[in-house]
Design a protein around this motif. Structure first.
Motif, mmCIF file in Angstrom:
data_model
loop_
_atom_site.group_PDB
_atom_site.id
_atom_site.type_symbol
_atom_site.label_atom_id
_atom_site.label_comp_id
_atom_site.label_asym_id
_atom_site.label_seq_id
_atom_site.Cartn_x
_atom_site.Cartn_y
_atom_site.Cartn_z
ATOM 1 N N SER A 28 33.404 38.998 47.383
ATOM 2 C CA SER A 28 33.034 40.411 47.463
ATOM 3 C C SER A 28 32.411 40.774 48.803
ATOM 4 O O SER A 28 31.690 41.752 48.915
ATOM 5 C CB SER A 28 32.081 40.775 46.330
ATOM 6 N N GLU A 29 32.701 39.984 49.821
ATOM 7 C CA GLU A 29 32.197 40.227 51.173
ATOM 8 C C GLU A 29 30.684 40.430 51.169
ATOM 9 O O GLU A 29 30.172 41.455 51.618
ATOM 10 C CB GLU A 29 32.914 41.404 51.823
ATOM 11 N N GLY A 30 29.979 39.433 50.654
ATOM 12 C CA GLY A 30 28.528 39.497 50.660
ATOM 13 C C GLY A 30 27.969 40.601 49.784
ATOM 14 O O GLY A 30 26.985 41.233 50.121
ATOM 15 N N MET A 31 28.599 40.830 48.641
ATOM 16 C CA MET A 31 28.210 41.860 47.674
ATOM 17 C C MET A 31 28.475 43.278 48.168
ATOM 18 O O MET A 31 27.928 44.236 47.641
ATOM 19 C CB MET A 31 26.746 41.708 47.237
ATOM 20 N N ARG A 32 29.362 43.466 49.137
ATOM 21 C CA ARG A 32 29.678 44.810 49.623
ATOM 22 C C ARG A 32 30.855 45.418 48.880
ATOM 23 O O ARG A 32 31.076 46.618 48.949
ATOM 24 C CB ARG A 32 29.965 44.779 51.121
ATOM 25 N N LYS A 33 31.648 44.588 48.191
ATOM 26 C CA LYS A 33 32.796 45.094 47.448
ATOM 27 C C LYS A 33 32.665 44.668 45.993
ATOM 28 O O LYS A 33 32.262 43.556 45.695
ATOM 29 C CB LYS A 33 34.106 44.550 48.021
ATOM 30 N N PHE A 34 33.050 45.569 45.107
ATOM 31 C CA PHE A 34 32.929 45.331 43.678
ATOM 32 C C PHE A 34 34.246 45.606 42.959
ATOM 33 O O PHE A 34 35.092 46.344 43.450
ATOM 34 C CB PHE A 34 31.843 46.247 43.077
ATOM 35 N N ASP A 35 34.380 45.077 41.797
ATOM 36 C CA ASP A 35 35.413 45.237 40.780
ATOM 37 C C ASP A 35 36.791 45.663 41.276
ATOM 38 O O ASP A 35 37.522 44.865 41.819
ATOM 39 C CB ASP A 35 34.929 46.094 39.617
ATOM 40 N N MET A 36 37.178 46.914 41.071
ATOM 41 C CA MET A 36 38.556 47.316 41.360
ATOM 42 C C MET A 36 38.920 47.138 42.826
ATOM 43 O O MET A 36 40.072 46.873 43.138
ATOM 44 C CB MET A 36 38.795 48.750 40.903
ATOM 45 N N ARG A 37 37.980 47.268 43.721
ATOM 46 C CA ARG A 37 38.275 47.096 45.152
ATOM 47 C C ARG A 37 38.716 45.660 45.430
ATOM 48 O O ARG A 37 39.658 45.424 46.190
ATOM 49 C CB ARG A 37 37.046 47.462 45.982
ATOM 50 N N ILE A 38 38.044 44.699 44.820
ATOM 51 C CA ILE A 38 38.395 43.297 45.026
ATOM 52 C C ILE A 38 39.785 43.018 44.467
ATOM 53 O O ILE A 38 40.594 42.338 45.096
ATOM 54 C CB ILE A 38 37.346 42.366 44.378
ATOM 55 N N ILE A 39 40.072 43.577 43.296
ATOM 56 C CA ILE A 39 41.390 43.386 42.681
ATOM 57 C C ILE A 39 42.469 44.024 43.557
ATOM 58 O O ILE A 39 43.511 43.415 43.819
ATOM 59 C CB ILE A 39 41.409 43.956 41.255
ATOM 60 N N ALA A 40 42.233 45.226 44.026
ATOM 61 C CA ALA A 40 43.219 45.934 44.855
ATOM 62 C C ALA A 40 43.505 45.200 46.155
ATOM 63 O O ALA A 40 44.618 45.269 46.681
ATOM 64 C CB ALA A 40 42.736 47.354 45.139
ATOM 65 N N ASP A 41 42.516 44.483 46.678
ATOM 66 C CA ASP A 41 42.720 43.727 47.916
ATOM 67 C C ASP A 41 43.689 42.559 47.739
ATOM 68 O O ASP A 41 44.121 41.969 48.732
ATOM 69 C CB ASP A 41 41.386 43.202 48.452
ATOM 70 N N LYS A 42 44.029 42.219 46.523
ATOM 71 C CA LYS A 42 44.946 41.104 46.249
ATOM 72 C C LYS A 42 46.414 41.525 46.319
ATOM 73 O O LYS A 42 47.303 40.685 46.214
ATOM 74 C CB LYS A 42 44.669 40.502 44.862
ATOM 75 N N VAL A 43 46.671 42.806 46.468
ATOM 76 C CA VAL A 43 48.047 43.293 46.480
ATOM 77 C C VAL A 43 48.330 44.082 47.745
ATOM 78 O O VAL A 43 47.423 44.617 48.379
ATOM 79 C CB VAL A 43 48.356 44.166 45.237
ATOM 80 N N ASP A 44 49.598 44.160 48.089
ATOM 81 C CA ASP A 44 50.076 44.987 49.186
ATOM 82 C C ASP A 44 50.827 46.155 48.553
ATOM 83 O O ASP A 44 51.837 45.959 47.878
ATOM 84 C CB ASP A 44 51.006 44.176 50.086
ATOM 85 N N GLU A 45 50.304 47.343 48.752
ATOM 86 C CA GLU A 45 50.863 48.527 48.109
ATOM 87 C C GLU A 45 52.343 48.733 48.437
ATOM 88 O O GLU A 45 53.118 49.193 47.598
ATOM 89 C CB GLU A 45 50.058 49.758 48.523
ATOM 90 N N GLU A 46 52.758 48.362 49.631
ATOM 91 C CA GLU A 46 54.144 48.567 50.053
ATOM 92 C C GLU A 46 55.080 47.481 49.538
ATOM 93 O O GLU A 46 56.220 47.760 49.173
ATOM 94 C CB GLU A 46 54.217 48.612 51.582
ATOM 95 N N GLU A 47 54.621 46.227 49.474
ATOM 96 C CA GLU A 47 55.521 45.113 49.200
ATOM 97 C C GLU A 47 55.455 44.537 47.784
ATOM 98 O O GLU A 47 56.417 43.934 47.328
ATOM 99 C CB GLU A 47 55.256 43.982 50.196
ATOM 100 N N ASP A 48 54.336 44.692 47.097
ATOM 101 C CA ASP A 48 54.134 43.980 45.837
ATOM 102 C C ASP A 48 54.516 44.753 44.580
ATOM 103 O O ASP A 48 54.474 44.204 43.481
ATOM 104 C CB ASP A 48 52.676 43.540 45.702
ATOM 105 N N PHE A 49 54.897 46.011 44.714
ATOM 106 C CA PHE A 49 55.207 46.815 43.536
ATOM 107 C C PHE A 49 56.686 47.102 43.448
ATOM 108 O O PHE A 49 57.325 47.302 44.464
ATOM 109 C CB PHE A 49 54.387 48.111 43.562
ATOM 110 N N PRO A 50 57.202 47.080 42.205
ATOM 111 C CA PRO A 50 56.513 46.846 40.944
ATOM 112 C C PRO A 50 55.924 45.433 40.884
ATOM 113 O O PRO A 50 56.481 44.494 41.438
ATOM 114 C CB PRO A 50 57.550 47.065 39.866
ATOM 115 N N LEU A 51 54.775 45.314 40.184
ATOM 116 C CA LEU A 51 54.015 44.072 40.116
ATOM 117 C C LEU A 51 54.018 43.535 38.693
ATOM 118 O O LEU A 51 53.659 44.245 37.753
ATOM 119 C CB LEU A 51 52.578 44.331 40.572
ATOM 120 N N ASP A 52 54.429 42.289 38.545
ATOM 121 C CA ASP A 52 54.442 41.645 37.241
ATOM 122 C C ASP A 52 53.012 41.250 36.855
ATOM 123 O O ASP A 52 52.361 40.493 37.571
ATOM 124 C CB ASP A 52 55.338 40.410 37.281
#
Length: 110
Positions: A15-39
Motif C-alpha cells: 500500500s505504498e507505506g499506507m498511502r493506498k487502500f483497498d480498491m486502489r491497490i486492487i486496481a493497480d493490478k490491472v491494465d485498463e487497456e490490455e486486461d479487459f475483459p478480465l477473468d
C-alpha cells in the motif's frame, strides 16, 4: 499483521507505506487497456493472497474481498464493472466502516 504475506502490505509493493487502500491497490493490478475483459478466477488465482489494507487497522487477503463478489460474475468487461463489483463486495462483507447509503448511514471516521 501477518508476516506470511507475499509482500509487505505497507511497503512500496503493498500500500505504498499506507498511502493506498483497498480498491486502489486492487486496481493497480490491472491494465485498463490490455486486461479487459478480465477473468475473475484467473485474477483471484494470481493475486488472491495479496494483502489489501482496508483501513488504518485492517489488512485482508484480496481473496477475502472477492468472496463477496456476486458469484454470477465470471468476468469483468471493463474496469468500471470491476470497481462496481468490488465496491458492492466490500459493502456486503462489511469491510468499510462508513456506508453513505443503507439502513444505518452513520458517519464513522475513516
Amino acid at each position: 499483521m501477518s508476516n506470511d504475506w507475499p509482500v509487505d502490505p505497507d511497503g512500496e509493493e503493498g500500500s505504498e507505506g499506507m498511502r493506498k487502500f483497498d480498491m486502489r491497490i486492487i486496481a493497480d493490478k490491472v491494465d485498463e487497456e490490455e486486461d479487459f475483459p478480465l477473468d475473475r478466477t484467473e485474477f483471484v488465482d494470481e493475486y488472491g493472497n495479496y494483502p489489501i489494507r482496508v483501513n488504518h487497522e485492517t489488512i485482508v487477503a484480496m481473496s477475502d474481498i472477492f468472496d463477496y463478489v456476486d458469484e454470477d460474475i465470471d468476468e469483468f468487461e471493463t474496469i468500471l464493472d470491476m470497481h462496481k463489483a468490488i465496491g458492492a463486495a466490500m459493502r456486503a462483507g462489511n469491510f468499510w466502516k462508513y456506508h453513505p447509503q443503507g439502513k444505518d448511514p452513520e458517519k464513522v471516521p475513516a
